[in-house]
Design an enzyme around this catalytic site. Sequence first.
Site, PDB file in Angstrom:
ATOM      1  N   ARG A  96     117.504  23.944   6.308  1.00  0.00           N
ATOM      2  CA  ARG A  96     116.325  23.927   7.472  1.00  0.00           C
ATOM      3  C   ARG A  96     115.895  22.598   7.261  1.00  0.00           C
ATOM      4  O   ARG A  96     115.366  22.309   8.594  1.00  0.00           O
ATOM      5  CB  ARG A  96     115.192  25.011   6.804  1.00  0.00           C
ATOM      6  CG  ARG A  96     114.140  25.403   7.842  1.00  0.00           C
ATOM      7  CD  ARG A  96     113.062  26.325   7.280  1.00  0.00           C
ATOM      8  NE  ARG A  96     113.335  27.027   6.059  1.00  0.00           N
ATOM      9  CZ  ARG A  96     113.631  28.203   6.078  1.00  0.00           C
ATOM     10  NH1 ARG A  96     113.874  28.934   7.213  1.00  0.00           N
ATOM     11  NH2 ARG A  96     113.794  28.913   5.073  1.00  0.00           N
ATOM     12  N   TYR A  97     115.632  21.739   6.218  1.00  0.00           N
ATOM     13  CA  TYR A  97     115.250  20.239   6.553  1.00  0.00           C
ATOM     14  C   TYR A  97     116.420  19.415   5.881  1.00  0.00           C
ATOM     15  O   TYR A  97     117.165  19.728   5.241  1.00  0.00           O
ATOM     16  CB  TYR A  97     113.985  20.128   5.357  1.00  0.00           C
ATOM     17  CG  TYR A  97     112.985  21.256   5.575  1.00  0.00           C
ATOM     18  CD1 TYR A  97     111.962  20.979   6.599  1.00  0.00           C
ATOM     19  CD2 TYR A  97     113.181  22.292   4.698  1.00  0.00           C
ATOM     20  CE1 TYR A  97     110.948  21.943   6.091  1.00  0.00           C
ATOM     21  CE2 TYR A  97     111.915  23.175   4.638  1.00  0.00           C
ATOM     22  CZ  TYR A  97     111.069  23.071   5.414  1.00  0.00           C
ATOM     23  OH  TYR A  97     110.094  24.054   5.503  1.00  0.00           O
ATOM     24  N   ARG A 100     117.043  18.796   2.045  1.00  0.00           N
ATOM     25  CA  ARG A 100     117.225  19.678   1.058  1.00  0.00           C
ATOM     26  C   ARG A 100     117.868  20.902   1.640  1.00  0.00           C
ATOM     27  O   ARG A 100     117.806  21.231   2.982  1.00  0.00           O
ATOM     28  CB  ARG A 100     115.869  20.150   0.576  1.00  0.00           C
ATOM     29  CG  ARG A 100     114.848  21.045   1.329  1.00  0.00           C
ATOM     30  CD  ARG A 100     113.412  20.311   1.142  1.00  0.00           C
ATOM     31  NE  ARG A 100     113.179  19.196   2.105  1.00  0.00           N
ATOM     32  CZ  ARG A 100     111.855  19.130   2.662  1.00  0.00           C
ATOM     33  NH1 ARG A 100     110.970  19.941   2.356  1.00  0.00           N
ATOM     34  NH2 ARG A 100     111.895  18.208   3.478  1.00  0.00           N
ATOM     35  N   CYS A 109     115.813  40.906  -9.023  1.00  0.00           N
ATOM     36  CA  CYS A 109     114.654  40.322  -9.731  1.00  0.00           C
ATOM     37  C   CYS A 109     114.309  40.889 -10.723  1.00  0.00           C
ATOM     38  O   CYS A 109     114.667  42.088 -11.003  1.00  0.00           O
ATOM     39  CB  CYS A 109     113.166  40.218  -8.506  1.00  0.00           C
ATOM     40  SG  CYS A 109     113.715  39.403  -6.932  1.00  0.00           S
ATOM     41  N   CYS A 113     108.031  42.879  -6.029  1.00  0.00           N
ATOM     42  CA  CYS A 113     106.663  42.639  -5.549  1.00  0.00           C
ATOM     43  C   CYS A 113     106.721  43.382  -4.280  1.00  0.00           C
ATOM     44  O   CYS A 113     107.604  43.140  -3.389  1.00  0.00           O
ATOM     45  CB  CYS A 113     106.492  40.874  -5.271  1.00  0.00           C
ATOM     46  SG  CYS A 113     106.921  39.946  -6.630  1.00  0.00           S
ATOM     47  N   CYS A 116     106.938  41.338  -0.948  1.00  0.00           N
ATOM     48  CA  CYS A 116     108.102  40.276  -0.786  1.00  0.00           C
ATOM     49  C   CYS A 116     108.498  39.968   0.511  1.00  0.00           C
ATOM     50  O   CYS A 116     108.741  40.738   1.461  1.00  0.00           O
ATOM     51  CB  CYS A 116     109.090  40.522  -1.809  1.00  0.00           C
ATOM     52  SG  CYS A 116     110.612  39.660  -1.651  1.00  0.00           S
ATOM     53  N   ARG A 118     111.495  38.660   1.260  1.00  0.00           N
ATOM     54  CA  ARG A 118     112.766  39.013   1.522  1.00  0.00           C
ATOM     55  C   ARG A 118     113.206  40.254   0.956  1.00  0.00           C
ATOM     56  O   ARG A 118     114.134  40.692   0.655  1.00  0.00           O
ATOM     57  CB  ARG A 118     113.815  37.933   0.391  1.00  0.00           C
ATOM     58  CG  ARG A 118     113.501  36.402   0.940  1.00  0.00           C
ATOM     59  CD  ARG A 118     114.890  35.546   0.515  1.00  0.00           C
ATOM     60  NE  ARG A 118     114.953  34.427   1.250  1.00  0.00           N
ATOM     61  CZ  ARG A 118     114.380  33.228   0.442  1.00  0.00           C
ATOM     62  NH1 ARG A 118     114.189  33.320  -0.828  1.00  0.00           N
ATOM     63  NH2 ARG A 118     114.262  31.997   1.220  1.00  0.00           N
ATOM     64  N   ASP A 278     103.919  36.139   4.837  1.00  0.00           N
ATOM     65  CA  ASP A 278     104.912  36.066   5.857  1.00  0.00           C
ATOM     66  C   ASP A 278     105.061  37.675   6.716  1.00  0.00           C
ATOM     67  O   ASP A 278     104.420  38.755   5.885  1.00  0.00           O
ATOM     68  CB  ASP A 278     106.244  35.990   5.305  1.00  0.00           C
ATOM     69  CG  ASP A 278     106.334  34.437   4.766  1.00  0.00           C
ATOM     70  OD1 ASP A 278     105.890  33.609   5.554  1.00  0.00           O
ATOM     71  OD2 ASP A 278     106.688  34.349   3.290  1.00  0.00           O
ATOM     72  N   ASP A 315     104.644  29.597   6.610  1.00  0.00           N
ATOM     73  CA  ASP A 315     106.130  29.451   6.858  1.00  0.00           C
ATOM     74  C   ASP A 315     106.312  29.830   8.256  1.00  0.00           C
ATOM     75  O   ASP A 315     106.328  31.237   8.489  1.00  0.00           O
ATOM     76  CB  ASP A 315     106.844  30.126   5.817  1.00  0.00           C
ATOM     77  CG  ASP A 315     108.169  29.444   5.394  1.00  0.00           C
ATOM     78  OD1 ASP A 315     108.724  28.878   5.971  1.00  0.00           O
ATOM     79  OD2 ASP A 315     108.305  29.347   3.928  1.00  0.00           O
ATOM     80  N   LYS A 322     107.730  25.146   6.627  1.00  0.00           N
ATOM     81  CA  LYS A 322     106.515  25.346   6.345  1.00  0.00           C
ATOM     82  C   LYS A 322     105.376  24.239   6.705  1.00  0.00           C
ATOM     83  O   LYS A 322     105.879  23.021   6.897  1.00  0.00           O
ATOM     84  CB  LYS A 322     106.466  25.142   4.679  1.00  0.00           C
ATOM     85  CG  LYS A 322     106.991  26.133   3.771  1.00  0.00           C
ATOM     86  CD  LYS A 322     106.977  25.934   2.275  1.00  0.00           C
ATOM     87  CE  LYS A 322     107.714  27.028   1.676  1.00  0.00           C
ATOM     88  NZ  LYS A 322     108.886  27.058   1.923  1.00  0.00           N
TER      89      LYS A 322
HETATM   90  S1  SF4 Z   1     108.344  37.695  -4.224  1.00  0.00           S
HETATM   91 FE1  SF4 Z   1     110.306  38.893  -3.787  1.00  0.00          FE
HETATM   92  S2  SF4 Z   1     112.116  37.431  -4.558  1.00  0.00           S
HETATM   93 FE2  SF4 Z   1     110.193  36.793  -5.441  1.00  0.00          FE
HETATM   94  S3  SF4 Z   1     110.004  37.716  -7.405  1.00  0.00           S
HETATM   95 FE3  SF4 Z   1     108.860  39.015  -6.055  1.00  0.00          FE
HETATM   96  S4  SF4 Z   1     110.652  40.577  -5.249  1.00  0.00           S
HETATM   97 FE4  SF4 Z   1     111.561  38.877  -6.145  1.00  0.00          FE
END
Ligand code: SF4
Length: 357
Positions: A96-97, A100, A109, A113, A116, A118, A278, A315, A322
């Site tokens: 993206r940049y 990096r 994971c 979460c 999340c 993603r 997000d 983001d 960001k």
């Molecule tokens: S935010 Fe998403 S990628 Fe990060 S630990 Fe939680 S579930 Fe996994």
Amino acid sequence: MRDDSPSRTRILTTPDALIEAGLAAPERRAEFAAVAERYAIGLTPALAGLIRASDPDDPIARQFLPDARELIRDPAETDDPIGDDAKSPVKGLVHRYPDRVLIKLVAVCAVYCRFCFRRERIGPGAASLSDGEFAAALAYVRADPRIWEVILTGGDPLTLSPRRIALATEALSAIDHVKTLRWHTRLPVAAPERVTARTARALRAGGKTTVVAVHANHPRELTQAARAACRRLSAEGIMLVSQSVLLRRVNDDVETLDALMRAFVEAGVKPYYLHHGDLAPGTAHWRVPIAEGQALMRALRARLSGLAMPTYVLDMPGAHGKIPIGPQSIRPDGAGRYRVADPRGVEHVYLDRLSDT
Ligand code: SF4
């Protein structure tokens, strides 16, 4: 069920396991099951043990127990909210940049979460990067001398064994123009016992800077065990920075954010990013209005030193990256001067006087 129940000594991955562990009432089984059909569930003993099941608004429980609102999709939400796909020249790599790249090493994971960003791409069934795909990502990095930093993410790349982490470290360290390796992880709070001295040594990259970005959202997550895990990393010369998400009814008040940022510093972690939520599917109930986030940052700045202050970032959807979103404390007054707000919000006039010579 008490906190030392055997059900809280293993990773909880199903609605039944969450309920049997006493983390939610059996009446929520159908709700959990409906969400589990769509999104992964995962809660480690370390975090399950922090949940006060008698509190219906417990900030740890809220982050990991499924909620029927996750199945409501706002029209603005997308599967790829920060535009990874548009900037992915090879599988698993995002550029993206200019200086990096990000490599998504794994799609799993230790915990899942509920907010999340993603969430559509991760989970036990999602494919991680194969050896061949990692080799292609390495070839891409090797071929572009502008790439100064490689960010390892996922999923959570610290769920890999120390041996696999060391292989990735060695391969990336061998590229001359890569000077910094940054690993994004929730493992120091989710499973601190898995962040061993061996993990820390595997992350150490000869002649390069290694950074670990530790994800936590509530001060209770920074337990003594989590702090010890962070210390094991810093003992190997690894720089630690934080990342948190501003979350409704988890950390959207100044006292909690203050305690969270101080806890990071006490653990040897420099507060780095506070993310605005997000536009990931089913996360509208987590998001806090930007104006509210800015007011919180203003209040935080009046209490914390710069050392403990994170940057509040958005983001930008569409792969625009960001963007710090304030609050802005300086503005031109139209008469060649600036009006500058101090940490209490009181404005002062500043004359930006320059030499004529
Ligand atoms: S935010 Fe998403 S990628 Fe990060 S630990 Fe939680 S579930 Fe996994």
